[in-house]
Scaffold this motif. Structure first.
Motif, PDB file in Angstrom:
ATOM      1  N   GLY A  95       0.811  -1.207   0.000  1.00  0.00           N
ATOM      2  CA  GLY A  95       0.000   0.000   0.000  1.00  0.00           C
ATOM      3  C   GLY A  95       0.848   1.261   0.000  1.00  0.00           C
ATOM      4  O   GLY A  95       0.497   2.256  -0.633  1.00  0.00           O
ATOM      5  N   ASP A  96       1.994   1.193   0.692  1.00  0.00           N
ATOM      6  CA  ASP A  96       2.827   2.394   0.808  1.00  0.00           C
ATOM      7  C   ASP A  96       3.339   2.869  -0.535  1.00  0.00           C
ATOM      8  O   ASP A  96       3.564   4.063  -0.724  1.00  0.00           O
ATOM      9  CB  ASP A  96       4.030   2.115   1.723  1.00  0.00           C
ATOM     10  CG  ASP A  96       3.567   1.956   3.154  1.00  0.00           C
ATOM     11  OD1 ASP A  96       2.393   2.246   3.396  1.00  0.00           O
ATOM     12  OD2 ASP A  96       4.378   1.533   3.988  1.00  0.00           O
ATOM     13  N   VAL A  97       3.525   1.935  -1.467  1.00  0.00           N
ATOM     14  CA  VAL A  97       3.966   2.355  -2.800  1.00  0.00           C
ATOM     15  C   VAL A  97       2.945   3.317  -3.382  1.00  0.00           C
ATOM     16  O   VAL A  97       3.279   4.417  -3.849  1.00  0.00           O
ATOM     17  CB  VAL A  97       4.152   1.127  -3.708  1.00  0.00           C
ATOM     18  CG1 VAL A  97       4.484   1.570  -5.110  1.00  0.00           C
ATOM     19  CG2 VAL A  97       5.238   0.242  -3.161  1.00  0.00           C
ATOM     20  N   GLY A  98       1.660   2.894  -3.309  1.00  0.00           N
ATOM     21  CA  GLY A  98       0.611   3.776  -3.802  1.00  0.00           C
ATOM     22  C   GLY A  98       0.587   5.088  -3.038  1.00  0.00           C
ATOM     23  O   GLY A  98       0.431   6.168  -3.619  1.00  0.00           O
ATOM     24  N   PHE A  99       0.780   4.988  -1.722  1.00  0.00           N
ATOM     25  CA  PHE A  99       0.740   6.183  -0.883  1.00  0.00           C
ATOM     26  C   PHE A  99       1.805   7.180  -1.303  1.00  0.00           C
ATOM     27  O   PHE A  99       1.547   8.377  -1.486  1.00  0.00           O
ATOM     28  CB  PHE A  99       0.959   5.754   0.572  1.00  0.00           C
ATOM     29  CG  PHE A  99       0.692   6.826   1.573  1.00  0.00           C
ATOM     30  CD1 PHE A  99      -0.592   7.189   1.877  1.00  0.00           C
ATOM     31  CD2 PHE A  99       1.734   7.451   2.215  1.00  0.00           C
ATOM     32  CE1 PHE A  99      -0.849   8.172   2.818  1.00  0.00           C
ATOM     33  CE2 PHE A  99       1.490   8.441   3.148  1.00  0.00           C
ATOM     34  CZ  PHE A  99       0.192   8.797   3.447  1.00  0.00           C
ATOM     35  N   LEU A 100       3.012   6.659  -1.520  1.00  0.00           N
ATOM     36  CA  LEU A 100       4.116   7.543  -1.899  1.00  0.00           C
ATOM     37  C   LEU A 100       3.820   8.228  -3.224  1.00  0.00           C
ATOM     38  O   LEU A 100       4.021   9.437  -3.379  1.00  0.00           O
ATOM     39  CB  LEU A 100       5.406   6.733  -1.992  1.00  0.00           C
ATOM     40  CG  LEU A 100       6.669   7.518  -2.284  1.00  0.00           C
ATOM     41  CD1 LEU A 100       6.905   8.557  -1.223  1.00  0.00           C
ATOM     42  CD2 LEU A 100       7.865   6.600  -2.370  1.00  0.00           C
ATOM     43  N   PHE A 101       3.276   7.441  -4.175  1.00  0.00           N
ATOM     44  CA  PHE A 101       3.004   8.054  -5.467  1.00  0.00           C
ATOM     45  C   PHE A 101       1.856   9.053  -5.353  1.00  0.00           C
ATOM     46  O   PHE A 101       1.853  10.081  -6.039  1.00  0.00           O
ATOM     47  CB  PHE A 101       2.713   6.989  -6.516  1.00  0.00           C
ATOM     48  CG  PHE A 101       3.972   6.416  -7.097  1.00  0.00           C
ATOM     49  CD1 PHE A 101       4.565   7.013  -8.178  1.00  0.00           C
ATOM     50  CD2 PHE A 101       4.573   5.317  -6.525  1.00  0.00           C
ATOM     51  CE1 PHE A 101       5.747   6.520  -8.689  1.00  0.00           C
ATOM     52  CE2 PHE A 101       5.748   4.814  -7.031  1.00  0.00           C
ATOM     53  CZ  PHE A 101       6.333   5.419  -8.117  1.00  0.00           C
TER      54      PHE A 101
ATOM     55  N   VAL B  32      -6.999  10.755  -8.988  1.00  0.00           N
ATOM     56  CA  VAL B  32      -5.881   9.817  -9.081  1.00  0.00           C
ATOM     57  C   VAL B  32      -5.078   9.818  -7.791  1.00  0.00           C
ATOM     58  O   VAL B  32      -4.766   8.773  -7.203  1.00  0.00           O
ATOM     59  CB  VAL B  32      -4.982  10.179 -10.284  1.00  0.00           C
ATOM     60  CG1 VAL B  32      -3.700   9.369 -10.238  1.00  0.00           C
ATOM     61  CG2 VAL B  32      -5.723   9.940 -11.574  1.00  0.00           C
ATOM     62  N   ALA B  33      -4.754  11.032  -7.302  1.00  0.00           N
ATOM     63  CA  ALA B  33      -3.914  11.136  -6.112  1.00  0.00           C
ATOM     64  C   ALA B  33      -4.594  10.500  -4.910  1.00  0.00           C
ATOM     65  O   ALA B  33      -3.989   9.728  -4.159  1.00  0.00           O
ATOM     66  CB  ALA B  33      -3.612  12.606  -5.830  1.00  0.00           C
ATOM     67  N   THR B  34      -5.882  10.797  -4.730  1.00  0.00           N
ATOM     68  CA  THR B  34      -6.543  10.263  -3.544  1.00  0.00           C
ATOM     69  C   THR B  34      -6.719   8.756  -3.650  1.00  0.00           C
ATOM     70  O   THR B  34      -6.632   8.040  -2.643  1.00  0.00           O
ATOM     71  CB  THR B  34      -7.900  10.950  -3.346  1.00  0.00           C
ATOM     72  OG1 THR B  34      -8.593  10.939  -4.575  1.00  0.00           O
ATOM     73  CG2 THR B  34      -7.716  12.359  -2.862  1.00  0.00           C
ATOM     74  N   LEU B  35      -6.955   8.266  -4.867  1.00  0.00           N
ATOM     75  CA  LEU B  35      -7.049   6.800  -4.999  1.00  0.00           C
ATOM     76  C   LEU B  35      -5.722   6.151  -4.640  1.00  0.00           C
ATOM     77  O   LEU B  35      -5.682   5.104  -3.981  1.00  0.00           O
ATOM     78  CB  LEU B  35      -7.460   6.419  -6.424  1.00  0.00           C
ATOM     79  CG  LEU B  35      -8.960   6.508  -6.702  1.00  0.00           C
ATOM     80  CD1 LEU B  35      -9.244   6.229  -8.162  1.00  0.00           C
ATOM     81  CD2 LEU B  35      -9.712   5.516  -5.829  1.00  0.00           C
ATOM     82  N   LEU B  36      -4.610   6.773  -5.070  1.00  0.00           N
ATOM     83  CA  LEU B  36      -3.300   6.227  -4.712  1.00  0.00           C
ATOM     84  C   LEU B  36      -3.086   6.283  -3.208  1.00  0.00           C
ATOM     85  O   LEU B  36      -2.605   5.321  -2.587  1.00  0.00           O
ATOM     86  CB  LEU B  36      -2.198   7.008  -5.425  1.00  0.00           C
ATOM     87  CG  LEU B  36      -2.046   6.692  -6.913  1.00  0.00           C
ATOM     88  CD1 LEU B  36      -1.127   7.703  -7.566  1.00  0.00           C
ATOM     89  CD2 LEU B  36      -1.477   5.304  -7.087  1.00  0.00           C
ATOM     90  N   LEU B  37      -3.482   7.419  -2.609  1.00  0.00           N
ATOM     91  CA  LEU B  37      -3.351   7.520  -1.155  1.00  0.00           C
ATOM     92  C   LEU B  37      -4.184   6.453  -0.478  1.00  0.00           C
ATOM     93  O   LEU B  37      -3.788   5.875   0.546  1.00  0.00           O
ATOM     94  CB  LEU B  37      -3.807   8.901  -0.685  1.00  0.00           C
ATOM     95  CG  LEU B  37      -2.894  10.073  -0.978  1.00  0.00           C
ATOM     96  CD1 LEU B  37      -3.543  11.353  -0.514  1.00  0.00           C
ATOM     97  CD2 LEU B  37      -1.577   9.890  -0.266  1.00  0.00           C
TER      98      LEU B  37
ATOM     99  N   VAL C 259      -3.663   3.893   2.684  1.00  0.00           N
ATOM    100  CA  VAL C 259      -4.574   3.891   3.822  1.00  0.00           C
ATOM    101  C   VAL C 259      -5.116   2.487   4.044  1.00  0.00           C
ATOM    102  O   VAL C 259      -5.177   1.987   5.171  1.00  0.00           O
ATOM    103  CB  VAL C 259      -5.707   4.903   3.572  1.00  0.00           C
ATOM    104  CG1 VAL C 259      -6.803   4.724   4.591  1.00  0.00           C
ATOM    105  CG2 VAL C 259      -5.157   6.309   3.624  1.00  0.00           C
ATOM    106  N   ALA C 260      -5.486   1.823   2.941  1.00  0.00           N
ATOM    107  CA  ALA C 260      -6.007   0.461   3.071  1.00  0.00           C
ATOM    108  C   ALA C 260      -4.945  -0.459   3.652  1.00  0.00           C
ATOM    109  O   ALA C 260      -5.235  -1.339   4.463  1.00  0.00           O
ATOM    110  CB  ALA C 260      -6.473  -0.053   1.716  1.00  0.00           C
ATOM    111  N   GLY C 261      -3.685  -0.254   3.257  1.00  0.00           N
ATOM    112  CA  GLY C 261      -2.625  -1.103   3.797  1.00  0.00           C
ATOM    113  C   GLY C 261      -2.441  -0.869   5.278  1.00  0.00           C
ATOM    114  O   GLY C 261      -2.461  -1.807   6.075  1.00  0.00           O
ATOM    115  N   LYS C 262      -2.306   0.383   5.692  1.00  0.00           N
ATOM    116  CA  LYS C 262      -2.025   0.655   7.094  1.00  0.00           C
ATOM    117  C   LYS C 262      -3.238   0.379   7.971  1.00  0.00           C
ATOM    118  O   LYS C 262      -3.105  -0.175   9.061  1.00  0.00           O
ATOM    119  CB  LYS C 262      -1.608   2.122   7.268  1.00  0.00           C
ATOM    120  CG  LYS C 262      -0.125   2.371   7.039  1.00  0.00           C
ATOM    121  CD  LYS C 262       0.684   2.078   8.264  1.00  0.00           C
ATOM    122  CE  LYS C 262       2.138   2.495   8.087  1.00  0.00           C
ATOM    123  NZ  LYS C 262       2.868   1.693   7.128  1.00  0.00           N
TER     124      LYS C 262
END
Lengths: 179, 633, 117
Positions: B200-206, B235-240, B244-247
């Motif tokens: 999930g953090d990968v998406g978060f970082l992007f 796009v940004a919020t979906l990546l975030l 969020v889903a991971g953590k």
């Protein structure tokens, strides 16, 4: 010199003598490198050198001929015989005197001969040297040595001295090299 | 005032450094007393900074409550109007600058109080729980680091600073879940938690990068104020959302949380209540204006929450491991918060986050007490503990009541706030979410009642275990736990019970209609379980699920599906790559080496040391050159 | 006297010497072959000296020098041969292989090249 040169054939008298001596020299040299007995090789070497000395005489280089006889036949061959003795070589015929690359050696030697003979024959086919007796006698040669060539002569004596010392050092077992 | 904020964050960090470096300093020549000395020192290092941080946070809250109204009309602006912000320096990166900024406002302080209180409780509790544990100093230091990282997330004023804390938390969760790494399952669980949250953090970082590059800076205020096109924002919020889903262990990245029960129980309390999982919800609340401007993201979040809350609640109903029951309930409750966020109410989400933090930490600490007493994690080994553990019984009863949403416990108020928010939501998925939320209320009541009844009532099933398996708990000694473990639970019971009243006193109104409906549903679920249990106290009330029980117990085979769909193909691919590397790449390298050796072997046949051969070659070459020179010229 | 005759004889002698150097195993025989080659050179020198009629007699004097050097060379060569014989108990040229590395089967170990015997 070459303008009034006679033809190659028939050979003149000295030329016939020289060719006979040359044939003896070449033949005995062949025996030196093919014989199966070490001592015989040394003896054939004497024959070869003697024939060459005769050749020098025919070429009017009489002093060189005597030196050849004295040093080569007298000294060098004796040295070689000593060497044969000291290395305890077998006196009789022995099979293993030729190494494995004999055929390669023969090939290279024949090629060398072919190249050299071809070159000298093409190069000196018509060269002719008139023989004047006495030009290679002891007197002119000595004069030349001690007049023109005295410096190389002296250097040569130093070289001989060095060789003498070197031979002594090499052959004595109680002189060690520096550690 | 910003110095205070920095101190709040840095004190636990310093405690972590001291705990790692200084606990055994100079204890080598103490002989047998060296271990107790290190243990005592580590306990002081752990507790004192946490306590100071807590005190400073309370002071900060008071200061903000009296501060000037500088908020942007967010829900906390009446209660805690003040805000502070301080920038240490701005790092010029060449394109988008990174500012090392800390900020404190109402939202930060709300979450910060939760974090420090739970962390302090966990530290005090751990002193008793981890007695006789040789790695206690490093454990307590990691807890401090974990706390510090979460506080950094909470007080970050810049997305990159936030991300730093976010990543340190991932590391700490790995270290602490794998605390008893001697057992292979524990280290596997730690790796799993690390990998899944990393995914999930990968998406978060992007997501951070997209937001930062669109806004021209990573400062949160700049990002929220910037005029970002809607497509970019989605796009940004979906990546975030992936991070969020991971953590926060939301579908589809929820699988790490139940396995994280491999860690010590206080760690579960910390992860589930205060730090790790709260971070996801907190970040959404922090960036809520951006999420509000991207309705598709909120719809996705709503669907994810609806699926997650019901599924996790059903899974919790079927579990036999007490800690796993609580773990699935955490997923379910976090899904409630996500649903509130999706419905547009960050106030309800934060309210539930805080109250859930209180009662879930309480529940885990109590579960630790029970496990400490019984020597087993399994509910089927418990029963009739009401008389043996009176304090634990009452505190845990409060926790379960809050979890099930029974008044007057805090969970009733916060859950009501969430459900009414969902009811008023306007997104296309809201009816579905609302139905799911109501159903989940019933299931929650059922599993809370089941765990409560099976643990504290009915026939005692305690079998004193001679040799507890490594990493579970201590030997049964028939008494209740030491007071250092009872006190934190007792103290946490107060907010778990009263936080809802405090919330409603602070302005969260209770909508009595939906509240009555959800209370009725919860009581219905609990009643069914009670009836079943009453009929046969020895049997598990989970049998009401019938044939559905095994899928629930296996959490709907999500793990198996991931293993079959992702883990195994990737492993096969990795093995293929390794084999290719060994055979093809290494083979080429070794083969070239071998070929060179072989070729050189051919060449060295000529170099046999026979000088005559050398001379022969030399002369042959000479003759050839002579011939060539004659022929070619 | 045609120059061709002595020069051809010299070339043949030289080639025979080459063959002897390359084909003979015994170090003393190799020395003898070297003597053959030197004599071929001497014959050449004398022949060209006669042909050119050099008044300084450079060719013949050089022949004398060569003879002297050959004597020295034979002395040193024999001393070396004797030294080799003392240490190795053999004067077979093709058995003196200290120039080469010890050959291993390829791949049977590190090719470190440190094993000169």
């Amino acid at each position: 010199m070459t303008s009034q040169a006679p033809g190659l054939w028939p050979p003149s008298g000295p030329e016939v003598v020289f060719l006979l001596l040359g044939a003896v020299a070449v033949g005995s040299a062949l025996l030196v490198v093919t014989t199966r007995q070490l001592v015989h090789a040394a003896l054939w070497l004497v024959v070869c050198f003697g024939a060459l000395a005769g050749g020098y005489l025919v070429l009017t280089a009489e002093f060189v001929a005597w030196v050849q006889v004295l040093i080569y036949v007298g000294a060098v061959v004796v040295l070689l015989l000593f060497g044969i003795m000291l290395t305890r070589a077998p006196i009789g015929p022995s099979a293993g005197l030729d190494s494995g690359n004999r055929w390669a050696a023969a090939l290279v030697a024949v090629a060398t001969a072919a190249v050299l003979v071809t070159v000298v024959v093409t190069g000196f086919r018509s060269a002719y040297a008139p023989l004047r007796p006495g030009q290679g006698a002891a007197e002119p040669l000595g004069a030349s040595v001690f007049r023109t060539w005295v410096l190389p002569f002296e250097a040569l004596s130093v070289l001989l001295l060095a060789a003498l010392i070197g031979a002594i050092v090499l052959s004595r077992t109680d002189i060690r090299g520096r550690e | 005032m910003i110095v205070v904020v920095a101190l709040i964050v840095l004190l636990p960090f310093a405690a972590a450094a001291a705990g790692l470096l200084a606990t055994r300093l100079g204890t080598r020549n103490l002989g047998a007393r060296s271990e107790p000395t290190a243990y005592r020192r580590a306990a002081w290092f752990a507790i004192v900074p946490a306590a100071v941080s807590a005190a400073l946070t309370v002071w900060l809250a008071a200061a903000l409550a009296g501060g000037a109204g500088a908020s942007e009309g967010r829900f906390w602006s009446e209660l805690l109007p003040g805000r502070v912000e301080g920038t240490l320096t701005v790092v010029e990166t060449g394109s988008v600058p990174i500012s090392l900024t800390l900020r404190a406002d109402g939202l930060s302080v709300l979450a910060g109080i939760l974090v420090v209180v739970v962390a302090l409780a966990v530290q005090v509790y751990s002193v008793g729980y981890m007695r006789d544990e040789p790695r206690y100093p490093s454990y307590s230091a990691f807890v401090s680091l974990f706390t510090s990282a979460m506080l950094l997330v909470v007080y970050a004023g810049d997305l990159i600073v936030l991300y730093v804390g976010w990543e340190i938390m991932g590391l700490c969760s790995y270290l602490l879940i794998g605390h008893w790494w001697e057992d292979r399952a524990n280290s596997r669980a730690a790796v799993k938690a690390f990998l899944v949250t990393r995914l999930g953090d990968v998406g978060f970082l992007f997501g951070i990068f997209v937001l930062g590059s669109a806004a021209g800076g990573f400062r949160i205020d700049d990002v929220l104020r910037a005029d970002i096109p809607r497509g970019t924002l989605v796009v940004a919020t979906l990546l975030l959302l992936a991070g969020v889903a991971g953590k926060s262990a939301q579908v589809p990245l929820q699988t790490w949380l139940p396995d994280a029960m491999a860690g010590p129980t206080p760690i579960s309390a910390l992860i589930h209540a205060a730090t790790m999982v709260a971070a996801g919800i907190f970040v959404v609340a922090r960036l809520y204006p951006a999420f509000l401007a991207a309705p598709p993201t909120l719809d996705v979040l709503g669907v994810v929450a609806a699926v997650g809350m019901l599924g996790a609640a059903l899974a919790a109903l079927a579990q036999d491991d007490l800690k796993r029951v609580l773990a699935y309930s955490t997923i379910s409750q976090l899904a409630y918060m996500a649903a509130a966020l999706a419905a547009g109410s960050d106030r309800a989400a934060m309210f539930h986050l805080v109250s859930h933090g209180a009662f879930k930490a309480l529940l885990f600490l109590c579960a630790g007490l029970v496990i400490h007493h019984v020597g087993s994690n399994l509910i089927s080994h418990m029963g009739g503990l009401r008389r043996a553990l009176p304090v634990t019984f009452w505190t845990m009863t409060i926790g379960f009541a809050a979890l099930a949403g029974l008044p007057p416990a805090s969970g009733f108020f916060s859950k009501d706030a969430v459900i009414s928010a969902v009811e008023h939501g306007t997104g296309p998925a809201q009816p579905f979410v609302y139905a799911s939320a109501l159903l989940t209320v019933g299931v929650t009541g059922a599993y809370a009642a089941r765990a409560w009844l099976r643990t504290f009532f009915g026939p005692a099933r305690i079998e004193p275990l001679a040799e507890p398996p490594p990493g579970v708990a201590h030997v049964f000694d028939g008494r209740e736990a030491p007071s250092s473990m009872l006190w934190p639970a007792g103290v946490l019971a107060v907010p778990a019970l009263l936080l809802g009243l405090a919330g409603s006193a602070a302005g969260v109104e209770v909508e009595w209609g939906p509240a009555a409906v959800s209370l009725a549903v919860a009581l219905l679920g609990a009643g069914i379980v009670y009836a079943l249990w009453r009929a046969a106290p020895e049997q598990d009330p989970a049998r009401l699920l019938g044939p559905f029980r095994v899928p629930c117990e296996r959490a709907f085979y999500v793990d198996a599906a991931y293993a079959a769909l992702i883990a195994r193909p990737i492993l096969r691919l990795a093995r293929g790559v390794a084999r290719t590397d060994a055979r093809v790449v290494d083979g080429a390298v070794r083969g070239s080496g071998r070929a060179t050796l072989g070729l050189s072997g051919l060449v060295r046949l000529a170099q046999n040391g026979n000088a005559q051969l050398y001379v022969t070659g030399l002369l042959a070459g000479l003759v050839l050159i002579a011939v060539a020179a004659v022929v070619l010229t | 006297m045609h120059v061709v005759y002595p020069v051809v004889v010299s070339a043949l002698l030289f080639s025979i010497g080459v063959y002897g150097v390359l084909a003979r195993r015994n170090a003393i025989l190799v020395l003898m072959s070297v003597e053959l080659m030197l004599n071929a050179v001497n014959l050449n020198l004398v022949a060209f000296d006669v042909w050119l009629g050099d008044r300084l007699h450079g060719g013949q004097v050089l022949t004398l020098f060569v003879i002297v050097i050959a004597a020295a060379e034979v002395g040193l060569g024999l001393a070396i041969v004797l030294a080799v014989f003392r240490t190795r108990r053999t004067v077979d040229v093709d058995r003196l292989r200290a120039l080469a590395e010890v050959v291993r089967a390829p791949g049977s170990g590190r090719p470190d090249g440190e094993d000169a015997s």
